[in-house]
Design a protein around this motif. Structure first.
Motif, PDB file in Angstrom:
ATOM      1  N   UNK A 255      43.263  39.697  43.167  1.00 23.97           N
ATOM      2  CA  UNK A 255      43.424  38.857  44.356  1.00 23.97           C
ATOM      3  C   UNK A 255      42.475  37.677  44.322  1.00 23.97           C
ATOM      4  N   UNK A 256      41.295  37.868  43.756  1.00 20.80           N
ATOM      5  CA  UNK A 256      40.327  36.758  43.668  1.00 20.80           C
ATOM      6  C   UNK A 256      40.787  35.699  42.680  1.00 20.80           C
TER       7      UNK A 256
ATOM      8  N   UNK B 273      51.794  37.989  39.443  1.00 15.75           N
ATOM      9  CA  UNK B 273      52.789  38.589  38.565  1.00 15.75           C
ATOM     10  C   UNK B 273      52.432  40.030  38.233  1.00 15.75           C
ATOM     11  N   UNK B 274      53.460  40.826  37.936  1.00 23.41           N
ATOM     12  CA  UNK B 274      53.262  42.243  37.657  1.00 23.41           C
ATOM     13  C   UNK B 274      52.988  42.500  36.179  1.00 23.41           C
TER      14      UNK B 274
ATOM     15  N   UNK C 181      50.686  45.157  34.590  1.00 21.01           N
ATOM     16  CA  UNK C 181      49.577  44.918  35.512  1.00 21.01           C
ATOM     17  C   UNK C 181      48.742  46.193  35.605  1.00 21.01           C
ATOM     18  N   UNK C 182      47.593  46.162  34.949  1.00 17.38           N
ATOM     19  CA  UNK C 182      46.759  47.358  34.865  1.00 17.38           C
ATOM     20  C   UNK C 182      45.314  46.940  34.635  1.00 17.38           C
ATOM     21  N   UNK C 183      44.399  47.891  34.836  1.00 15.06           N
ATOM     22  CA  UNK C 183      42.995  47.616  34.584  1.00 15.06           C
ATOM     23  C   UNK C 183      42.695  47.591  33.093  1.00 15.06           C
ATOM     24  N   UNK C 184      41.858  46.641  32.665  1.00 12.88           N
ATOM     25  CA  UNK C 184      41.460  46.543  31.257  1.00 12.88           C
ATOM     26  C   UNK C 184      39.947  46.363  31.185  1.00 12.88           C
ATOM     27  N   UNK C 185      39.374  46.773  30.058  1.00 11.27           N
ATOM     28  CA  UNK C 185      37.932  46.633  29.873  1.00 11.27           C
ATOM     29  C   UNK C 185      37.579  45.283  29.278  1.00 11.27           C
ATOM     30  N   UNK C 186      36.292  45.100  29.021  1.00  6.58           N
ATOM     31  CA  UNK C 186      35.850  43.789  28.536  1.00  6.58           C
ATOM     32  C   UNK C 186      36.264  43.517  27.095  1.00  6.58           C
ATOM     33  N   UNK C 187      36.782  44.523  26.384  1.00  5.67           N
ATOM     34  CA  UNK C 187      37.266  44.279  25.021  1.00  5.67           C
ATOM     35  C   UNK C 187      38.704  43.757  25.014  1.00  5.67           C
TER      36      UNK C 187
ATOM     37  N   UNK D 250      43.374  50.126  43.837  1.00  2.00           N
ATOM     38  CA  UNK D 250      42.764  49.258  44.854  1.00  2.00           C
ATOM     39  C   UNK D 250      41.759  48.297  44.209  1.00  2.00           C
ATOM     40  N   UNK D 251      40.972  48.809  43.260  1.00  2.00           N
ATOM     41  CA  UNK D 251      39.990  47.964  42.589  1.00  2.00           C
ATOM     42  C   UNK D 251      40.686  46.889  41.751  1.00  2.00           C
ATOM     43  N   UNK D 252      41.760  47.286  41.074  1.00  5.18           N
ATOM     44  CA  UNK D 252      42.524  46.328  40.275  1.00  5.18           C
ATOM     45  C   UNK D 252      43.064  45.203  41.154  1.00  5.18           C
ATOM     46  N   UNK D 253      43.701  45.571  42.270  1.00  8.18           N
ATOM     47  CA  UNK D 253      44.291  44.561  43.141  1.00  8.18           C
ATOM     48  C   UNK D 253      43.233  43.670  43.772  1.00  8.18           C
TER      49      UNK D 253
END
Length: 437
Positions: A39-40, A45-46, A70-76, A32-35
């Protein structure tokens, strides 16, 4: 687990060849956080395009870009977001561009630390989307797809590139050849010649083993240990030669530029209407810059087919106006002395480059050659280089007028007269016909 930025244990060749093999993430965030975040950015794309945010001198490559599911990534791992209307094939080409050795070489000149932040990206020489014609995309995209789509996790990326087949098998030899073809393509796209590509691959191959510079040392040492040779160097140069010979470069519109285009047409105004000293060099212009300006205008205005080796003498006469004076007619001499000022008046029987101009000559030559502004033909002519730029040049400037006047006078001299004039300065002046010194 991950230690020091490295996966432990590293995937084996058998695992890399298995399209269902995946690395288990170390950290997780809610979908949910990723999407919500994506969205912003209006990214639908996936898959994501990203680059590695940390780099150091022990890496084979400085700039590492890639696509990932399509996944969450950190600032690195900074992610890039594109306009949804952008042709996805051009994003695939961007992967090839940013992964090329030529681009990486330029990146290494910019990075001052270990953080590859976005403000650095704005300085990188990345080719724009409109560079990619259909023939170029046809050459690039299948290779990027094969190098990238080795896992089912990137099926959405493959589908966006209109490919509905299975993932490609990870084959090290095949991948090395594909990368070599892409590196040769981008070396040519950036306007390099074969010798400049050799330098980027390994300066010692061009300058000699005692040359105090290196580019891809870690890559070279690893390949010599693994293959007994600098594998990438051999493959990339072989790809260049093959693509030159079989017409691939021509098919994709990357024809070598020998710098004979864009010769300026300069009409001199009535000289009597110009004020005294109108063409004189400003005292604030340093010798090195004086020579650079002189060379840029000389290359712009001269015609290699007509002027040939005269261009070198032209640059010398522009930088040191007194060198031209003895070769002028009476009327030309009067105008030259009036418009150029005291520097056009010889102080000795044999005019010479002053020490400060002479000392700057080699610096000017090396700078323009290495930057691609200047090139030498097989006959030793000075011609426009692959990166010759018209930026800042003006047909109506005093620089253009001064150059045109001198060129017209020098064109009336036969080549033996010019060679004799230069020979008198054999031990003093760096204008010898050969390699700039």
């Amino acid at each position: 687990p991950v230690f020091g930025g490295q996966l432990i244990p590293r995937p084996t060749p058998d695992q890399l060849r298995e399209p269902t093999f995946e690395v288990l993430p170390r950290y997780w965030v809610s979908k949910e956080e990723l999407e919500k975040r994506l969205a912003t950015k209006s990214w639908n794309s996936e898959w994501l395009f990203a680059h590695r945010g940390l780099t150091n001198a022990t890496n084979e490559r400085t700039f590492v870009t890639f696509v990932l599911p399509r996944a969450g990534v950190g600032n690195s791992i900074p992610a890039w977001v594109f306009d949804q209307s952008l042709d996805r094939r051009k994003i695939a080409a961007l992967i090839a561009n940013t992964s090329s050795l030529t681009c990486d070489f330029a990146v290494r000149q910019k990075i001052g630390g270990t953080n590859l932040n976005f403000f650095y990206l704005e300085q990188f020489p990345i080719l724009p989307p409109d560079f990619y014609t259909e023939p170029r995309l046809a050459f690039l995209v299948p290779k990027v797809l094969e190098l990238t789509y080795t896992s089912h996790a990137l099926t959405p990326f493959a589908r966006d590139l209109a490919y509905d087949g299975q993932p490609f098998t990870w084959d090290e030899d095949r991948r090395a050849q594909l990368r070599a073809d892409l590196d040769a393509f981008y070396a040519r796209a950036y306007g390099l010649n074969r010798n400049e590509l050799r330098y980027i691959l390994d300066p010692a191959d061009v300058k000699g083993t005692d040359y105090p510079s290196e580019t891809f040392r870690v890559l070279k040492e690893r390949e010599i240990k693994q293959y007994g040779e600098y594998h990438t160097q051999r493959l990339v140069l072989a790809a260049w030669d093959r693509m030159e010979a079989d017409g691939t470069f021509a098919e994709v519109g990357l024809v070598a530029n020998m710098g004979r285009e864009q010769t300026a047409r300069i009409e001199l105004p009535p000289l009597a209407g110009l004020r005294n000293g109108a063409w004189a060099w400003q005292t604030t212009v340093q010798p090195r810059d004086r020579l650079r300006y002189a060379a840029q205008y000389a290359l712009w205005i001269s015609d290699p087919a007509q002027d040939g080796l005269r261009v070198r003498f032209l640059v010398a006469c522009l930088a040191e106006p007194a060198m031209l004076t003895p070769h002028l007619s009476d009327s030309e001499r009067a105008n030259w002395l009036r418009l150029m000022g005291s520097e056009a008046r010889p102080t000795q029987d044999i005019p010479r480059l002053r020490p400060q101009i002479n000392a700057a000559w080699r610096d000017m030559f090396d700078t323009l050659i290495s930057s691609g502004q200047l090139a030498e033909s097989a006959n030793g002519e000075w011609i426009k280089g692959q990166h010759y730029s018209l930026s800042g040049l003006s047909t109506g400037s005093a620089d253009a007028q001064r150059t045109m006047f001198a060129l017209q006078a020098i064109r009336r001299l036969d080549e033996s007269s010019i060679t004799a004039a230069i020979a008198e300065e054999d031990n003093v002046i760096y204008v010898r016909f050969g390699h700039g010194g």
